[in-house]
Design an enzyme around this catalytic site. Structure first.
Site, PDB file in Angstrom:
ATOM      1  N   ARG A   1       0.921  -1.213   0.130  1.00 18.68           N
ATOM      2  CA  ARG A   1      -0.114  -0.353  -0.001  1.00 18.68           C
ATOM      3  C   ARG A   1       0.546   1.410   0.065  1.00 18.68           C
ATOM      4  NH1 ARG A   1      -4.607  -0.188   4.775  1.00 18.68           N
ATOM      5  NH2 ARG A   1      -5.001  -2.452   3.760  1.00 18.68           N
TER       6      ARG A   1
ATOM      7  N   SER B   1      -8.019  -0.939   0.250  1.00 21.94           N
ATOM      8  CA  SER B   1      -8.812  -0.997   1.273  1.00 21.94           C
ATOM      9  C   SER B   1      -9.325   0.283   1.714  1.00 21.94           C
ATOM     10  CB  SER B   1      -8.013  -1.534   2.765  1.00 21.94           C
ATOM     11  OG  SER B   1      -9.280  -1.766   3.471  1.00 21.94           O
TER      12      SER B   1
ATOM     13  N   LYS C   1      -3.427  -6.633  -1.949  1.00 21.44           N
ATOM     14  CA  LYS C   1      -3.975  -8.035  -1.387  1.00 21.44           C
ATOM     15  C   LYS C   1      -3.736  -9.718  -1.790  1.00 21.44           C
ATOM     16  CE  LYS C   1      -6.522  -5.434   2.032  1.00 21.44           C
ATOM     17  NZ  LYS C   1      -7.811  -5.552   2.257  1.00 21.44           N
TER      18      LYS C   1
ATOM     19  N   ARG D   1     -14.266  -5.354   6.083  1.00 21.48           N
ATOM     20  CA  ARG D   1     -14.803  -4.983   7.056  1.00 21.48           C
ATOM     21  C   ARG D   1     -16.038  -4.766   6.973  1.00 21.48           C
ATOM     22  NH1 ARG D   1     -11.659  -1.025   9.866  1.00 21.48           N
ATOM     23  NH2 ARG D   1     -11.257  -0.206   8.032  1.00 21.48           N
TER      24      ARG D   1
ATOM     25  N   HIS E   1     -12.971  -6.863  11.124  1.00 24.13           N
ATOM     26  CA  HIS E   1     -12.620  -8.519  10.465  1.00 24.13           C
ATOM     27  C   HIS E   1     -13.146  -9.656  10.273  1.00 24.13           C
ATOM     28  CE1 HIS E   1      -9.935  -6.860   6.773  1.00 24.13           C
ATOM     29  NE2 HIS E   1      -8.967  -6.097   7.878  1.00 24.13           N
TER      30      HIS E   1
END
Length: 456
Positions: A16, A104, A114, A242, A324
């Site tokens: 990231r 994300s 990811k 999430r 999560h």
């Protein structure tokens, strides 16, 4: 492009960084080549590639695909998807692995990856090894690219895996993230009265930051639940792995209390169920799950390490404070899917006839803080935690120190946590106690030690 930032993009759980300052198409291509080479060495023939709705994701996905196919590995291009949709693809279409272009819940200027190798999420040194591109050009024939739309199959899979009473009314917020790709379709297929907010994917995230763990990002959802008097509200983060939940009163249900609802349901459904919670979770998650007959394990924070632990332990459920939630056992694949978690919550509400607040009505009251983040440079944050840990042992010899991830300091009447964030230049703190007074005492004692450790 900043060379130092280019190395810092390789995080513990994923890759990231800020687009153009650490991460760009050239870097993504090189990572794709390194990933493809490793996948090929493990016998992979085909992997999935997907992307979220960020403004750079389409170009990054093309660069990633070119890097992978250049090493002789085929790519199934599943297009615009959520991270759980990538996992679904890996478990059902391409078991050799998969990668999604996503950052994300990060701000719009970020992007990343990811990654899964086989059915396991990559983490730690597995990710860092991708910083080294393979030497030379592959002599193999370039892999082929096949485009596949998995949205309908994914929706059918979720709908077939839960029992939810039709006609239930609730609100949900996709935050203009990838959750909007499948959520409306799933709720319609199940005949639910779902009132959606910000369901159109938009990489600018124009309405609010797509992070449901921060209460201010739930303001629109809370307003909707209260004004429409719906059963509950659920919100998804940017890549929909999430979940955040508010009850029928518009009160936020913290991530570990949501995990407790699922843990207790799992324990009641299966004798001797195995439950995993991360180090940030309330003591109640572990104590009440064990009281209900489950075996509990406290583990490190992080979606990748939690998924790996769930698989190793053959656990039935795992939950993190961050939202999560991991469902294992016979019903699901052990990965984190916010939409599926929302459906499982609706299933519990359906079968019990209880409102969300009632599901937690018998839970003893403890006093706790939310997750607290203190800025701390990446190059010293782990040293600071180690220094703090030594000082904690000396000052609180009566305490139990759990050091699997930072230091969780447990007293008879409460606990405190300090750990280094694996995703930000920050320390993560949390505190819980049986009284507000004791909460303040534990917090003051540990924060004083941490402040001293920063100066060492």
């Amino acid at each position: 492009m900043n060379a130092k930032n280019s190395e810092n993009i390789f995080r513990e759980y994923d890759i990231r960084g800020v687009v153009g300052d650490g991460i760009d198409e050239e870097r993504i291509f090189a990572i794709g080549a390194a990933y493809g080479e490793k996948a090929k060495a493990l016998g992979a023939k085909t992997v999935s590639v997907g992307r979220d709705c960020r403004l750079s994701s389409e170009e990054f996905a093309a660069a990633l695909t070119s890097g992978i196919t250049g090493r002789g590995v085929n790519v199934t291009d599943i297009g615009l998807v959520s991270t759980p949709m990538l996992y679904f693809s890996v478990f059902n279409l391409t078991p050799h692995g998969g990668v999604i272009v996503t950052a994300s819940h990060n701000p719009p200027e970020y992007n990343g990856l990811k990654l899964c190798m086989g059915k396991q999420a990559m983490f730690g040194n597995e990710i860092k090894s991708l910083a080294r591109p393979p030497e030379g050009k592959s002599k193999l024939v370039r892999g082929k690219i096949t485009k596949t739309d998995i949205a309908e199959n994914y929706a059918d899979f979720l709908c077939g895996g839960v029992k939810v009473e039709s006609g239930i009314g609730f609100a949900y917020d996709c935050g203009n993230g990838a959750g909007g790709i499948a959520a409306p379709m799933v709720f319609e297929k199940l005949g639910l009265k779902a009132d959606g907010l910000f369901t159109e994917p938009d990489g600018n995230f124009p309405n609010h930051h797509p992070d449901p763990s921060i209460e201010e990002n739930l303001a629109d959802l809370i307003k909707k639940v209260r004004s429409e008097k719906t059963l509950l509200g659920m919100a998804f983060d940017g890549d929909a792995d999430r979940i955040g939940v508010v009850d029928e009163n518009g009160t936020v249900v913290r991530g570990d209390m949501l995990a407790l609802i699922f843990a207790l349901d799992t324990a009641r459904s299966k004798a001797g169920a195995k439950i995993i919670g991360d180090v940030k979770c309330s003591k109640l998650l572990f104590e009440l799950s064990e009281k209900a007959g489950a075996k509990t394990i406290m583990w490190k924070t992080g979606h990748s390490v939690m998924k790996r632990k769930l698989a190793e332990e053959k656990a039935d459920f795992g939950g993190e404070m961050s939202g999560h939630l991991f469902f294992g056992g016979e019903r699901f694949g052990g990965y984190d899917d916010a939409l599926y978690a929302g459906l499982r919550l609706l299933e519990i509400v359906s079968k019990t006839g209880s409102e969300v607040s009632e599901l937690l009505a018998d839970v003893p009251e403890l006093f706790s803080t939310p997750e607290i983040r203190l800025d701390c440079p990446d190059d010293i944050k782990f040293t600071v935690v180690e220094n703090a840990k030594s000082a904690i042992v000396e000052k609180f010899p009566e305490a139990k120190i759990i050091d699997i991830d930072g230091a969780r300091v447990e007293f008879e009447d409460g606990w405190g946590l300090v750990r280094a964030s694996n995703t930000q230049p920050a320390l993560v703190l949390r505190f819980e106690a049986k009284s507000e007074k004791r909460l303040g005492e534990i917090r003051e004692g540990l924060e004083t030690i941490i402040a001293g450790a920063v100066k060492i």
